[in-house]
Structures are given as structure tokens and as C-alpha cells.
Design a protein around this motif. Structure first.
Motif, short mmCIF file in Angstrom:
data_model
loop_
_atom_site.label_atom_id
_atom_site.label_comp_id
_atom_site.label_asym_id
_atom_site.label_seq_id
_atom_site.Cartn_x
_atom_site.Cartn_y
_atom_site.Cartn_z
N HIS A 39 0.81 -1.23 0.00
CA HIS A 39 0.00 0.00 0.00
C HIS A 39 0.84 1.27 0.00
O HIS A 39 0.30 2.36 -0.25
N ASP A 41 3.06 2.98 -1.73
CA ASP A 41 3.13 3.94 -2.83
C ASP A 41 1.80 4.64 -3.10
O ASP A 41 1.78 5.70 -3.75
N ARG A 42 0.69 4.08 -2.61
CA ARG A 42 -0.62 4.67 -2.83
C ARG A 42 -0.98 5.71 -1.77
O ARG A 42 -1.86 6.54 -1.99
N VAL A 43 -0.35 5.65 -0.63
CA VAL A 43 -0.76 6.47 0.51
C VAL A 43 -0.50 7.94 0.23
O VAL A 43 0.57 8.34 -0.21
N THR A 44 -1.50 8.75 0.52
CA THR A 44 -1.37 10.21 0.38
C THR A 44 -1.44 10.91 1.73
O THR A 44 -1.03 12.07 1.84
N HIS A 103 8.76 7.19 1.03
CA HIS A 103 7.58 7.69 0.31
C HIS A 103 7.12 9.02 0.91
O HIS A 103 6.55 9.06 2.00
N ILE A 105 4.90 12.18 1.78
CA ILE A 105 3.47 12.53 1.81
C ILE A 105 3.32 13.87 2.51
O ILE A 105 4.21 14.32 3.22
N ARG A 133 -4.60 6.74 4.18
CA ARG A 133 -5.57 6.98 3.12
C ARG A 133 -4.86 7.17 1.78
O ARG A 133 -3.76 7.71 1.71
N ALA A 134 -5.56 6.75 0.74
CA ALA A 134 -5.19 7.08 -0.63
C ALA A 134 -6.32 7.95 -1.16
O ALA A 134 -7.38 7.45 -1.53
N GLY A 135 -6.10 9.25 -1.12
CA GLY A 135 -7.21 10.16 -1.38
C GLY A 135 -8.21 10.05 -0.25
O GLY A 135 -7.89 10.22 0.92
N GLU A 137 -9.95 7.19 0.20
CA GLU A 137 -10.08 5.76 0.51
C GLU A 137 -9.16 5.38 1.68
O GLU A 137 -7.96 5.71 1.68
N VAL A 139 -6.96 2.83 3.21
CA VAL A 139 -6.28 1.63 2.74
C VAL A 139 -5.77 0.77 3.89
O VAL A 139 -5.51 -0.43 3.71
#
Length: 456
Positions: A39, A41-44, A103, A105, A133-135, A137, A139
Motif C-alpha cells: 500500500h 506507494d498509494r498512501v497520500t 515515500h 506525503i 488513506r489514498a485520497g 479511501e 487503505v
């Protein structure tokens, strides 16, 4: 569950094992889990929420910077204590955090790091929840508990999470003082010999010995730094550091004819460690940071004032202290947020007293007696840090308990090991007393000295 001496003595960062070391480990564990689950790389955005005692005193105990550093992948054992304040300040100023060290953020410390000062999670006062969260969402979301001494539990949804058992079979498993004494009697072993055999089932003997001497080296380094650093401790109380001046006076005066000079040195060594701890320096959790000065102070007493002390004596001392600490870890609590300071300073005093008793020639029964005395006379001790800082009364409390440990050991050695109150009974009493203690006296800064001393 067996507990290794290296579980109880961990090299870390001040000022608190449950509020600094534990949260840093939990945050790093969460960041690692994001990477392991694919997850990262998706996390914002990441949000960290601290509850109970962590929320109530997290600011003074260093929980906020610990979480920030943990999310970047730092570990208490290796984090650069000198660079840490600048790194956390940079995260706050820039609004950016490098999750798991790789990563980047956005991170707004005022919005994404929340201290719930009057909300607790059900299992333990030191609870924390991390959400990634990813946006919009979610995660990942995980809850952890810092249960004292830097030990961290994952919330597994059972309502009663436990430490993962060490699968390594050991020759002499024990959980209680009674079981420990029975094994010593059956096999004709001292407590240090029994503890060494258990440790050698986990790793080669040369690694055990080297690891214990490494712990001693870090303790000595902490004392040396504390003895050489004057000034004022961080935080609103502006507590003056006393170890450097006391060291100068003792070094200039020598032992002389003062029969209590040794006790002044013990006081100095404890003050030095806990002033370093309060400053966020490198310490050994022994078994907690709030009680980190007691075992080093008594071990320095052994090194300086007990004839014939060598590396073997240091190793034996730490093995005995670790064996006694494992009983508390397995059957009770070493968390001030759960049972008050009796579980921290009381446990450390008990461990140090028993270890000193063996070094001075005590039998296993006299060691157990010394450990019992050390805890019995800390029953009911509250955890009431002024301003939520690990300074007042924590620093002096370590000094007093160090002297108590020496008294307890010597008292036990004047007997034959037979006594009315067993170690197991006093540990049971400590837990019952902690359960009866009002929450405000358990590391919340809402009772005792914490409300009668005005923070400046």
C-alpha cells in the motif's frame, strides 16, 4: 511466554518507554506494514491518534516527535538523538513526511497527529490508532498498545491481545518467583546460572555476554554524559540539571571519612541517567525509561564499591535483574499508566535489589527476599508527573529507589531467605493496588503533584 533479558533491557531514547519508545516502534511498525502489504506507494495521508495516558501526557513525554520519527522508519535503538529535534521540527515546518523513509506525503502535524486527552481505548490506557488513506479511501487502519517498557501489542480484534510467544524452547521455563526458586533448588543453580542457560538457548553464549556488556557500556555512557552536562532540562518547568555539579563536588572531595559517601555517588548516578532521559537522550530501558536510573546506579555501585567486581559480575547482575523483571512482565505490569509508578520504579528497585543480593553472595532465597522487599516498600506509589514531563518527581524518585535497592539487598542478606511475604504475593498485591488506584494517579498528570505544582 518466556522473556529474554534483552527484551527487558533495550537501548532506546528518552523520556519514556511507554510514551516515546513504544509509540515510535508502533508508528514504524505501521509504516512497515504499509510497505509489506503493497500500500505504501498509494498512501497520500496518514493520521495518528493517541488515547488515554498517551493523549493526556504525550506532549510532555515526547510521544508526538516519537510518532513522527517512527513513521519515517526510525527505531528507538538507532535514532540519532541529537538530530531528532531538528528532524521533527522540519516535518512540522514543511508539512511533509517521508513515510517509511522512502515515500513522501503531506503531513499536517496539527491535523494528522491527534492527542485525545480524555478518551481511552478499552484494552489499555496507552492505545494508538493509525489510519492511512489514498485520497478519500482508507487503505489501512491499525491499533497498537504500548504496554510499558517499550513493549508494543497489535490489536488483533480479540479484546485481549498478547505478546507473541517466543517459540524457542528454554531449559528452565518459569513465570513466578516460586517456580524460579524451585528450579534453582532442583538443579543446584544460582539465579544467574539459570538465566544464562535460558539465554544461551536463544543465542550463543559469546553473543549473550557481548550483548550484556554492550548494555552496560550504554548505561555507563549515559551516566558519563549526564555527569558532564549542566544547564536546564527542556519543558516549561525549567528544572535545573544537578548531576554535573554534584559530580564535580564528589570528585573534588573524594570519599574522605564520610561513611555515606557511597550513597551520594549512587544518587549522582541515578540523577545523571534520568536527567539524560528527561532530555530525550540515549538510555537503556530498565525495565522502563521512567525508572531507567535505578539499575545503572546500583550497577555502578557494584562496579565501584564491591571488591572483586569484573565483567562476570556485571553479566551476572544483569542476568538476575532480567530474570526477576521477566516475572513482572509475565504476571503483572510495568506500565505506569496501568498500575502507577509502583510498576515502574518499584519493579526496577526490586530487580536491582535482587541482583545486588546475588553479587554480594546471596542465595536464591535471599535474592527473592531482596526483590520482595524492593517492591513491598513501593506499593501504592502513584505516577503524577508535573506538567506531563518525566522530571518531577521522576528524577529524584529514581535516586531514592536506588538507595532503597541497596538497603533491601543488605537487609535480605542479614536473614536466611525465609520471610513472610513472598515475591509472588507482593507482585499480586501491586497489581491489586494498581487496579484500585484512581486513573488520575496513573500517568495522566491530573492528580497528585501534577495538580499542586504550577507549571511555569
Amino acid at each position: 511466554m518466556s522473556v529474554s533479558v534483552f527484551d527487558l533491557f533495550k537501548i532506546g531514547i528518552g523520556p519514556s518507554s511507554s510514551h516515546t519508545v513504544g509509540p515510535m516502534r508502533a508508528a514504524a511498525r505501521f509504516a512497515e506494514s504499509l510497505a509489506a502489504d503493497g500500500h505504501l506507494d498509494r498512501v497520500t495521508r496518514v493520521r495518528a491518534e493517541l488515547f488515554g495516558s498517551l493523549g493526556a501526557t504525550g506532549h510532555g513525554h515526547g510521544s508526538e516527535p516519537a510518532v513522527l520519527l517512527g513513521l519515517t522508519g526510525e527505531q528507538p535503538e538507532t535514532v540519532d538523538t541529537d538530530a531528532a529535534p531538528g528532524r521533527t521540527a522540519e516535518i512540522r515546518e514543511t508539512g511533509k513526511l517521508t513515510l517509511a523513509g522512502t515515500h513522501p506525503i503531506a503531513f499536517d502535524a496539527d491535523q494528522d497527529l491527534i492527542l485525545h486527552r480524555r478518551r481511552s481505548l478499552p484494552f489499555h490506557p496507552n492505545g494508538m490508532t493509525f489510519t492511512a488513506r489514498a485520497g478519500e479511501e482508507v487503505v489501512a487502519e491499525r491499533t497498537y498498545y504500548s504496554i510499558g517498557g517499550g513493549f508494543v501489542l497489535d490489536d488483533d480484534g480479540s479484546g485481549q491481545p498478547t505478546l507473541a510467544p517466543d517459540p524457542t524452547p528454554i531449559p528452565y521455563p518459569f513465570q513466578t518467583g516460586t517456580e524460579l526458586l524451585a528450579l534453582c533448588t532442583e538443579h543446584g543453580l544460582s539465579i544467574s546460572e539459570l538465566a544464562l542457560a535460558n539465554e544461551c538457548a536463544r543465542r550463543p553464549q559469546e553473543q549473550v555476554r557481548a550483548g550484556l556488556l554492550r548494555i552496560w557500556a550504554v548505561m555507563r555512557g549515559c551516566v558519563d554524559k549526564g555527569c558532564g552536562t549542566p544547564g536546564v532540562l527542556p519543558g516549561g518547568l525549567r528544572v535545573r540539571r544537578r548531576a554535573a555539579e554534584l559530580h564535580r563536588r564528589l570528585a573534588d572531595g573524594g570519599e574522605g571519612a564520610d561513611p555515606l559517601a557511597a550513597m551520594d555517588w549512587v544518587t549522582l548516578w541515578a540523577l545523571a541517567v534520568n536527567e539524560e532521559n528527561a532530555s530525550g537522550g540515549r538510555v537503556v530501558t530498565a525495565p522502563t525509561n521512567g525508572a531507567a536510573g535505578i539499575i545503572p546506579a546500583v550497577l555502578h555501585y557494584v562496579d565501584r564499591f564491591v571488591p572483586g567486581t569484573d565483567d562476570e559480575s556485571i553479566i551476572r547482575f544483569l542476568l538476575v535483574a532480567g530474570a526477576l523483571g521477566s516475572i513482572y512482565q509475565q504476571t503483572a505490569s510495568i506500565s505506569g499508566a496501568e498500575v502507577g509508578c509502583q510498576g515502574e520504579v518499584g519493579t526496577a528497585c526490586s530487580m536491582a535489589a535482587g541482583a545486588l543480593a546475588e553479587i554480594l553472595g546471596g542465595s536464591p532465597e535471599q535474592v527473592e527476599n531482596a526483590a520482595e522487599i524492593g517492591m513491598e516498600h513501593h506499593l501504592g506509589l502513584t505516577c503524577d508527573p508535573v506538567g506531563g514531563l518525566v522530571q518531577i518527581p521522576c528524577i529524584e524518585r529514581n535516586a531514592v529507589a536506588s538507595v532503597k535497592a541497596i538497603t533491601a539487598a543488605r537487609l535480605a542478606l542479614h536473614g536466611d531467605g525465609a520471610h513472610t511475604v513472598s515475591l509472588d504475593k507482593v507482585i499480586k498485591t501491586m497489581m491489586q493496588t494498581g487496579a484500585d488506584m484512581k486513573v488520575k494517579y496513573k500517568e495522566t498528570a491530573r492528580g497528585g503533584l501534577a495538580v499542586n505544582i504550577v507549571e511555569c
